[in-house]
Structures are given as structure tokens and as C-alpha cells.
Design a protein around this motif. Structure first.
Motif: not given
Length: 137
Positions: A65, A123, A131
Motif C-alpha cells: 500500500i 491501515i 487497506k
């Protein structure tokens, strides 16, 4: 007759309270990241956090990410604008991640490098994928 006035007064109070509640700014508190509880081999390259995270069925999944909002502000890592891609990597060296904390040497305005660290917030591991589930600020 008195009951009608009482009901109207209560309705007016509820209305005023509702408007005040809606109009007042509520400050959101960033949720601590929890990905480190179900992920391993966590690493940082530039502004990208990578890890192997367990899916619901416990199988491993490689995921990554791009971090949001973290900037170098005169040698200090801070979340400035959570809507923007993190850019601390442009003026920091030796950055690493341990759990949900990023640290490294960041350049001050005078050119000197200093040690700094900050929490990575918001997160989570969602079925093997990193995510953001809340704002990082």
C-alpha cells in the motif's frame, strides 16, 4: 393546553440540540494500525509499505500500500494532508518500519539530518490486503 406547550418546548429543544450537534466540528481520531498483528515480512521502500498478510483462510498473501499524508516537516515526520500521497521519502534516508511505526533520518531546512519517527495510522489487513480503513491523521 399545558401538555401541548410542553411538547412544543421539548420538540424545540431537540431541534436546537440537533442543529448544534450537526454544526459542531467533530475531530476524528486516527485509528491505530492493526495490520502488524496478522502480517509478517513488513518492509518499506520509498513510500510503499509491503507485507505478507494472512487471509481469512490463513493463507499468505503478498500485499502493498502507498502511504498517505506523511511528510518531512523540518526534520520531523508528520501526517499533514491524509488525502495526498506520502512524500517523506524525498528528503529522508534510512527509513524503516517496525510494527506500525516508521522511522528514519530526515533533513531539516538547514540541511542537517536528524532521527525522527511517527505512527502509521489507519491501515488494516482486510482478507490479506493492506487497506486504509480510517484517516491516517
Amino acid at each position: 393546553m399545558k401538555l401541548g406547550k410542553l411538547i412544543n418546548a421539548i420538540a424545540a429543544l431537540i431541534f436546537v440540540f440537533s442543529v448544534a450537534l450537526i454544526a459542531s466540528p467533530l475531530t476524528a481520531v486516527a485509528a491505530p494500525s492493526s495490520y502488524q498483528q496478522t502480517c509478517s515480512d513488513i518492509s518499506l521502500r520509498d513510500n510503499v509499505l509491503s507485507a505478507i498478510c494472512r487471509k481469512r483462510d490463513q493463507s499468505p498473501n503478498q500485499t502493498a500500500i502507498t502511504l498517505k499524508g506523511i511528510e518531512n516537516i523540518d526534520g520531523t515526520l508528520k501526517v499533514v494532508d491524509p488525502q495526498k500521497t506520502a512524500n517523506f521519502n524525498l528528503s529522508c534516508a534510512g527509513t524503516s518500519v517496525a510494527g506500525a511505526q516508521i522511522s528514519g533520518q530526515c533533513r531539516k531546512m538547514n540541511g542537517q539530518f536528524v532521527q525522527t519517527a511517527t505512527s502509521i495510522n489507519g491501515i488494516e489487513n482486510i482478507d490479506g490486503v493492506l487497506k486504509y480503513t480510517s484517516s491516517p491523521s
